[in-house]
Design an enzyme around this catalytic site. Sequence first.
Site, short mmCIF file in Angstrom:
data_model
loop_
_atom_site.label_atom_id
_atom_site.label_comp_id
_atom_site.label_asym_id
_atom_site.label_seq_id
_atom_site.Cartn_x
_atom_site.Cartn_y
_atom_site.Cartn_z
N LYS A 105 0.88 -1.17 0.00
CA LYS A 105 0.00 0.00 0.00
C LYS A 105 0.91 1.22 0.00
O LYS A 105 1.60 1.49 0.99
CB LYS A 105 -0.92 0.01 1.22
CG LYS A 105 -1.83 1.24 1.25
CD LYS A 105 -2.54 1.40 2.58
CE LYS A 105 -3.20 2.76 2.64
NZ LYS A 105 -3.75 3.05 3.99
N ALA A 193 -9.45 5.52 3.90
CA ALA A 193 -9.26 6.67 4.79
C ALA A 193 -10.52 7.51 4.95
O ALA A 193 -11.28 7.74 4.00
CB ALA A 193 -8.12 7.56 4.32
#
Length: 267
Positions: A105, A193
Site C-alpha cells: 500500500k 481513509a
Amino acid sequence: MDAMNVKPDRVEFYGSAVSSRLLLGTAQYPSPAILSEAIRASGAEIVTVSLRRESGASKAGQSFWSLIRELGVKVLPNTAGCKTVKEAVTTAEMARELFGTPWVKLEVIGEDDTLQPDVFGLVEAARILSRDGFQVFPYTTEDLVVAEKLISAGCEVLMPWGAPIGSGRGLNNPYGLRSLRAHFPGIPLVVDAGIGLPSHAAAAMEMGYDAVLLNTAVAKAGDPVRMARAFAQAIEAGREALLADPMETRDMAAPSTPVMGRAMLGD
C-alpha cells in the site's frame, strides 16, 4: 434462483481473490487480543501493516507477526508516514523482504494537516515499484487525471480517500468518487481513509466500490470487536443493495399505493 447455483461474490486484487470486501488496519488497538478478535469479527481477509511500527528486529514485531500468521490473513504492508519517493521506495523494499509479499500500500504524504497524498511523488514511486515487480495499491485522491497516470505507471488497483486519514468524516466528495467509479469500471477501487461509521462504508459499496479499507473507526471505538462486526454487516448490505439494482431517484413524489379503485366519498 437456487442458492446452490449462485457464484461467490468475490473481489480480485492482482489475481488474488478474496470474499471479504473489508480491509482492516492493525494500528491503535487497545491490545493484541482485541485486535485479533476484531479481525475475526470483521471477516477481513486482508490487513494492512506499517513497517515502521512492526519492526522485524523487535520482539513486539515478532509477536505481532505471529498473531497475523495465526489468523491466516493476507498482509498488505504500507509505507505510512513516508513523505518522499526515496523514503517510500526504500520502505517498500524493506517490507517485501520482511513480509515476503510483492503487495504494498503506497503512501507518499504531501501535507501534514490533512495527510493528503503527494500525487506527483505517488505516481513516480508507483512507476519505480511496479517496474521492480511490486503490486502497488496506491493511496490517492479521487482525481481522474492522477488515476490515469497511476494506471499507466503499472497500478491495477486504486485506493482513493474518502476523507482525511482518521477524520471519520466519511465520503467528502461523493460526486468525485462516483465519477472515478464510472471512468474506471474495470479497475478494482477501494475507498481508503476517512470512514467513520458503518453507514459511510455502506454508501461506498452502493456507489459500486469494490472494497473499503479502514482502521481508526474500529480501533478507537468503545467496543472495537462490535464495531468491526457492524462494518462487516454494513459492507455486505451495501453490496447487496448495489446488486439488487436500486430504484432511481425522482424529483417529485410517486404514490406507493395505487390510486385506482380507492373509495370515493360524497359530500
